[in-house]
Design a protein around this motif. Sequence first.
Motif, PDB file in Angstrom:
ATOM      1  N   ASP A  78      14.617 -21.866 -23.576  1.00 58.09           N
ATOM      2  CA  ASP A  78      13.607 -20.832 -23.837  1.00 58.09           C
ATOM      3  C   ASP A  78      12.501 -20.870 -22.791  1.00 58.09           C
ATOM      4  O   ASP A  78      12.017 -19.817 -22.348  1.00 58.09           O
ATOM      5  CB  ASP A  78      13.008 -21.026 -25.239  1.00 58.09           C
ATOM      6  CG  ASP A  78      14.006 -20.730 -26.345  1.00 58.09           C
ATOM      7  OD1 ASP A  78      14.940 -19.938 -26.092  1.00 58.09           O
ATOM      8  OD2 ASP A  78      13.855 -21.285 -27.443  1.00 58.09           O
ATOM      9  N   MET A  79      12.106 -22.070 -22.401  1.00 61.36           N
ATOM     10  CA  MET A  79      11.067 -22.193 -21.381  1.00 61.36           C
ATOM     11  C   MET A  79      11.572 -21.664 -20.040  1.00 61.36           C
ATOM     12  O   MET A  79      10.837 -21.016 -19.295  1.00 61.36           O
ATOM     13  CB  MET A  79      10.629 -23.656 -21.243  1.00 61.36           C
ATOM     14  CG  MET A  79       9.398 -23.847 -20.358  1.00 61.36           C
ATOM     15  SD  MET A  79       8.852 -25.575 -20.266  1.00 61.36           S
ATOM     16  CE  MET A  79       8.197 -25.794 -21.934  1.00 61.36           C
ATOM     17  N   MET A  80      12.852 -21.907 -19.758  1.00 64.18           N
ATOM     18  CA  MET A  80      13.414 -21.424 -18.502  1.00 64.18           C
ATOM     19  C   MET A  80      13.454 -19.891 -18.495  1.00 64.18           C
ATOM     20  O   MET A  80      13.173 -19.261 -17.474  1.00 64.18           O
ATOM     21  CB  MET A  80      14.812 -21.999 -18.266  1.00 64.18           C
ATOM     22  CG  MET A  80      15.341 -21.738 -16.852  1.00 64.18           C
ATOM     23  SD  MET A  80      16.446 -23.029 -16.235  1.00 64.18           S
ATOM     24  CE  MET A  80      17.903 -22.683 -17.175  1.00 64.18           C
TER      25      MET A  80
ATOM     26  N   PRO B 172      11.745 -26.262 -15.185  1.00 70.35           N
ATOM     27  CA  PRO B 172      12.473 -24.985 -15.246  1.00 70.35           C
ATOM     28  C   PRO B 172      12.374 -24.192 -13.941  1.00 70.35           C
ATOM     29  O   PRO B 172      13.364 -23.609 -13.492  1.00 70.35           O
ATOM     30  CB  PRO B 172      11.788 -24.244 -16.395  1.00 70.35           C
ATOM     31  CG  PRO B 172      11.248 -25.311 -17.260  1.00 70.35           C
ATOM     32  CD  PRO B 172      10.814 -26.399 -16.332  1.00 70.35           C
ATOM     33  N   LEU B 173      11.176 -24.158 -13.345  1.00 73.53           N
ATOM     34  CA  LEU B 173      11.019 -23.444 -12.078  1.00 73.53           C
ATOM     35  C   LEU B 173      11.913 -24.048 -11.006  1.00 73.53           C
ATOM     36  O   LEU B 173      12.603 -23.319 -10.275  1.00 73.53           O
ATOM     37  CB  LEU B 173       9.560 -23.494 -11.626  1.00 73.53           C
ATOM     38  CG  LEU B 173       9.277 -22.929 -10.224  1.00 73.53           C
ATOM     39  CD1 LEU B 173       9.585 -21.436 -10.160  1.00 73.53           C
ATOM     40  CD2 LEU B 173       7.833 -23.202  -9.810  1.00 73.53           C
ATOM     41  N   TYR B 174      11.930 -25.362 -10.916  1.00 78.40           N
ATOM     42  CA  TYR B 174      12.735 -26.029  -9.897  1.00 78.40           C
ATOM     43  C   TYR B 174      14.233 -25.844 -10.162  1.00 78.40           C
ATOM     44  O   TYR B 174      15.028 -25.740  -9.227  1.00 78.40           O
ATOM     45  CB  TYR B 174      12.396 -27.516  -9.843  1.00 78.40           C
ATOM     46  CG  TYR B 174      10.991 -27.813  -9.349  1.00 78.40           C
ATOM     47  CD1 TYR B 174      10.332 -26.934  -8.499  1.00 78.40           C
ATOM     48  CD2 TYR B 174      10.316 -28.969  -9.748  1.00 78.40           C
ATOM     49  CE1 TYR B 174       9.043 -27.193  -8.052  1.00 78.40           C
ATOM     50  CE2 TYR B 174       9.032 -29.239  -9.298  1.00 78.40           C
ATOM     51  CZ  TYR B 174       8.402 -28.343  -8.452  1.00 78.40           C
ATOM     52  OH  TYR B 174       7.130 -28.621  -8.008  1.00 78.40           O
ATOM     53  N   THR B 175      14.611 -25.798 -11.426  1.00 77.97           N
ATOM     54  CA  THR B 175      16.025 -25.602 -11.779  1.00 77.97           C
ATOM     55  C   THR B 175      16.478 -24.189 -11.406  1.00 77.97           C
ATOM     56  O   THR B 175      17.627 -23.983 -10.973  1.00 77.97           O
ATOM     57  CB  THR B 175      16.243 -25.860 -13.280  1.00 77.97           C
ATOM     58  OG1 THR B 175      15.827 -27.192 -13.599  1.00 77.97           O
ATOM     59  CG2 THR B 175      17.707 -25.692 -13.659  1.00 77.97           C
TER      60      THR B 175
ATOM     61  N   ASN C 283       2.465 -14.880  -3.825  1.00 78.25           N
ATOM     62  CA  ASN C 283       1.559 -15.970  -4.176  1.00 78.25           C
ATOM     63  C   ASN C 283       1.819 -16.345  -5.629  1.00 78.25           C
ATOM     64  O   ASN C 283       1.487 -15.597  -6.546  1.00 78.25           O
ATOM     65  CB  ASN C 283       0.100 -15.537  -3.973  1.00 78.25           C
ATOM     66  CG  ASN C 283      -0.887 -16.674  -4.263  1.00 78.25           C
ATOM     67  OD1 ASN C 283      -0.545 -17.673  -4.880  1.00 78.25           O
ATOM     68  ND2 ASN C 283      -2.122 -16.496  -3.817  1.00 78.25           N
ATOM     69  N   PHE C 284       2.403 -17.514  -5.844  1.00 77.96           N
ATOM     70  CA  PHE C 284       2.771 -17.942  -7.189  1.00 77.96           C
ATOM     71  C   PHE C 284       1.902 -19.113  -7.658  1.00 77.96           C
ATOM     72  O   PHE C 284       2.220 -19.771  -8.637  1.00 77.96           O
ATOM     73  CB  PHE C 284       4.250 -18.331  -7.221  1.00 77.96           C
ATOM     74  CG  PHE C 284       4.923 -18.145  -8.557  1.00 77.96           C
ATOM     75  CD1 PHE C 284       5.055 -16.888  -9.115  1.00 77.96           C
ATOM     76  CD2 PHE C 284       5.416 -19.238  -9.262  1.00 77.96           C
ATOM     77  CE1 PHE C 284       5.669 -16.704 -10.352  1.00 77.96           C
ATOM     78  CE2 PHE C 284       6.037 -19.078 -10.496  1.00 77.96           C
ATOM     79  CZ  PHE C 284       6.164 -17.807 -11.044  1.00 77.96           C
ATOM     80  N   ALA C 285       0.805 -19.369  -6.960  1.00 78.38           N
ATOM     81  CA  ALA C 285      -0.082 -20.480  -7.320  1.00 78.38           C
ATOM     82  C   ALA C 285      -0.670 -20.263  -8.709  1.00 78.38           C
ATOM     83  O   ALA C 285      -1.154 -19.182  -9.038  1.00 78.38           O
ATOM     84  CB  ALA C 285      -1.199 -20.608  -6.290  1.00 78.38           C
ATOM     85  N   GLY C 286      -0.600 -21.300  -9.538  1.00 75.84           N
ATOM     86  CA  GLY C 286      -1.174 -21.236 -10.870  1.00 75.84           C
ATOM     87  C   GLY C 286      -0.364 -20.462 -11.891  1.00 75.84           C
ATOM     88  O   GLY C 286      -0.831 -20.250 -13.007  1.00 75.84           O
ATOM     89  N   GLN C 287       0.853 -20.053 -11.542  1.00 75.03           N
ATOM     90  CA  GLN C 287       1.653 -19.223 -12.443  1.00 75.03           C
ATOM     91  C   GLN C 287       2.499 -20.025 -13.428  1.00 75.03           C
ATOM     92  O   GLN C 287       3.048 -19.464 -14.380  1.00 75.03           O
ATOM     93  CB  GLN C 287       2.572 -18.299 -11.628  1.00 75.03           C
ATOM     94  CG  GLN C 287       1.822 -17.260 -10.818  1.00 75.03           C
ATOM     95  CD  GLN C 287       1.007 -16.328 -11.695  1.00 75.03           C
ATOM     96  OE1 GLN C 287       1.503 -15.761 -12.656  1.00 75.03           O
ATOM     97  NE2 GLN C 287      -0.277 -16.180 -11.372  1.00 75.03           N
ATOM     98  N   VAL C 288       2.616 -21.330 -13.197  1.00 78.25           N
ATOM     99  CA  VAL C 288       3.366 -22.170 -14.137  1.00 78.25           C
ATOM    100  C   VAL C 288       2.525 -23.398 -14.492  1.00 78.25           C
ATOM    101  O   VAL C 288       1.753 -23.892 -13.667  1.00 78.25           O
ATOM    102  CB  VAL C 288       4.732 -22.634 -13.572  1.00 78.25           C
ATOM    103  CG1 VAL C 288       5.674 -21.462 -13.435  1.00 78.25           C
ATOM    104  CG2 VAL C 288       4.564 -23.349 -12.244  1.00 78.25           C
TER     105      VAL C 288
ATOM    106  N   LEU D 201      11.567 -17.517 -15.784  1.00 78.62           N
ATOM    107  CA  LEU D 201      12.320 -16.494 -15.065  1.00 78.62           C
ATOM    108  C   LEU D 201      11.718 -15.111 -15.302  1.00 78.62           C
ATOM    109  O   LEU D 201      11.590 -14.309 -14.360  1.00 78.62           O
ATOM    110  CB  LEU D 201      13.785 -16.507 -15.499  1.00 78.62           C
ATOM    111  CG  LEU D 201      14.693 -15.451 -14.846  1.00 78.62           C
ATOM    112  CD1 LEU D 201      14.678 -15.566 -13.328  1.00 78.62           C
ATOM    113  CD2 LEU D 201      16.119 -15.564 -15.394  1.00 78.62           C
ATOM    114  N   SER D 202      11.327 -14.836 -16.541  1.00 80.43           N
ATOM    115  CA  SER D 202      10.701 -13.547 -16.864  1.00 80.43           C
ATOM    116  C   SER D 202       9.407 -13.362 -16.071  1.00 80.43           C
ATOM    117  O   SER D 202       9.113 -12.269 -15.585  1.00 80.43           O
ATOM    118  CB  SER D 202      10.431 -13.470 -18.366  1.00 80.43           C
ATOM    119  OG  SER D 202       9.746 -12.282 -18.694  1.00 80.43           O
ATOM    120  N   ARG D 203       8.649 -14.435 -15.929  1.00 79.47           N
ATOM    121  CA  ARG D 203       7.394 -14.370 -15.174  1.00 79.47           C
ATOM    122  C   ARG D 203       7.662 -14.085 -13.697  1.00 79.47           C
ATOM    123  O   ARG D 203       6.955 -13.333 -13.043  1.00 79.47           O
ATOM    124  CB  ARG D 203       6.644 -15.691 -15.341  1.00 79.47           C
ATOM    125  CG  ARG D 203       5.126 -15.567 -15.229  1.00 79.47           C
ATOM    126  CD  ARG D 203       4.476 -16.865 -15.635  1.00 79.47           C
ATOM    127  NE  ARG D 203       4.851 -17.231 -17.000  1.00 79.47           N
ATOM    128  CZ  ARG D 203       4.921 -18.483 -17.440  1.00 79.47           C
ATOM    129  NH1 ARG D 203       4.642 -19.475 -16.628  1.00 79.47           N
ATOM    130  NH2 ARG D 203       5.256 -18.729 -18.683  1.00 79.47           N
TER     131      ARG D 203
END
Length: 412
Positions: free
Chosen positions: A212-214, A314-317, A302-307, A218-220
């Motif tokens: 669910d977190m992944m 999950p982001l790395y996976t 720019n994805f800084a601060g988004q996770v 991904l949705s973000r």
Amino acid sequence: MRTIDHLVGVPLCAIVSPIVALTDKIKNVFSRELAEPKKILFIELSEMGSAILVDPAMRNAQERGAEIFFLIFKSNSASLTLLNTVKPENIFTIDASSLGSLVKDTLKFLLIARVRRIDTVIDLELFSRFTALLTGLCGARRRVGYHIFHGEGLWRGTMLTRKVHYNPHIHITKNFLSLIHAAFAKAIEVPFSKIHIPDSEVKLEQAIINPDMMKKVLSRIEKKAAEAGISYTYGKDRLILINPNASDLLPQRRWAQQRFSELIQAIHQRYPNDLILITGSPAEFVYVDKVRFVANVKNAINFAGQVSFSELPPLYTLSDVMVTNDSGPGHFSAVTPLRTIVLFGPETPALYGSVGNSIAITANLACSPCVSAANHRKTPCQDNVCMQAISVHQVLEKVVLQLQEADKAKGR
């Protein structure tokens, strides 16, 4: 903090050391040291990446039947959640945001350590007098850590009952494993640890990813891509991470912002359909945005601060490759299948390289590495030629190589 640790820590270690030694003698009159450690406390306050690098040592201790505990600064405690090796109730924290909270939490810890009957402490720090004092005063009968012996500049008192030689020629994960050997050894060695540690001992567990977190991460990503007018399809288009910043503790580790911008341009030119996320903490948003602005590549966001920290696995996976300075993400990503390229300069990958699917790039200058345990990781260098010597072409070559391997693994 380093200045206080030196100015206050050295005299305190001098005062406390004979008190600790006397206490040990009194205890030895009435009872003998435990045959084997049952409750082991690891102390590592300030290095988030070390929570990953010490994981093989902690699991080794668990396999030997010990219950493990951990003491860390509150601001860094999230790093212990990536693999959940230590039970949440066994994690002790110290809030270092103010002198008052530091003193309060320190005294609280010294009490809790006795209540929980910690019998063994392993001080993972190389140069902290504060952790040496915590080790000596927490009441444990068996205290393991790195000792200066005939070296200079790292005196931390005589708090240890088992003194380990820090080896600057083997990876830090093996140095941590040597501490475990010292803790469980039947006889005293001078110095510890007189063993060979094979590469097979350095095995890192993989994070368990919440599906669910992944999906949320991904949705973000898809939402940010849509907002930027980028057509991105997960599984078809690659996801490439660029992490341009490094800790303010050692800014000499940074590859120039301009180089990262040029790398993004080069990656986009070779892989025009792939999505590039430039990552960082919320505080690094402006720094990251400058890299994005100079690169001027539509597919770079720019994805800084988004996770959050817990969403990093999950982001790395989800991602295929990451390029990063020598900093925390290089170690955090090692608990996932992500392939990385880590840029080294003031420090050496021989000691601090990622133990994941990683390629290290270093210029191998005569002056590098210039920071080590012997100089408290401080350097006079104000011109990091070691990082400037790494070219965009060198890094791009490794990105291509890692993406080829990622494509094979994913059946592309």
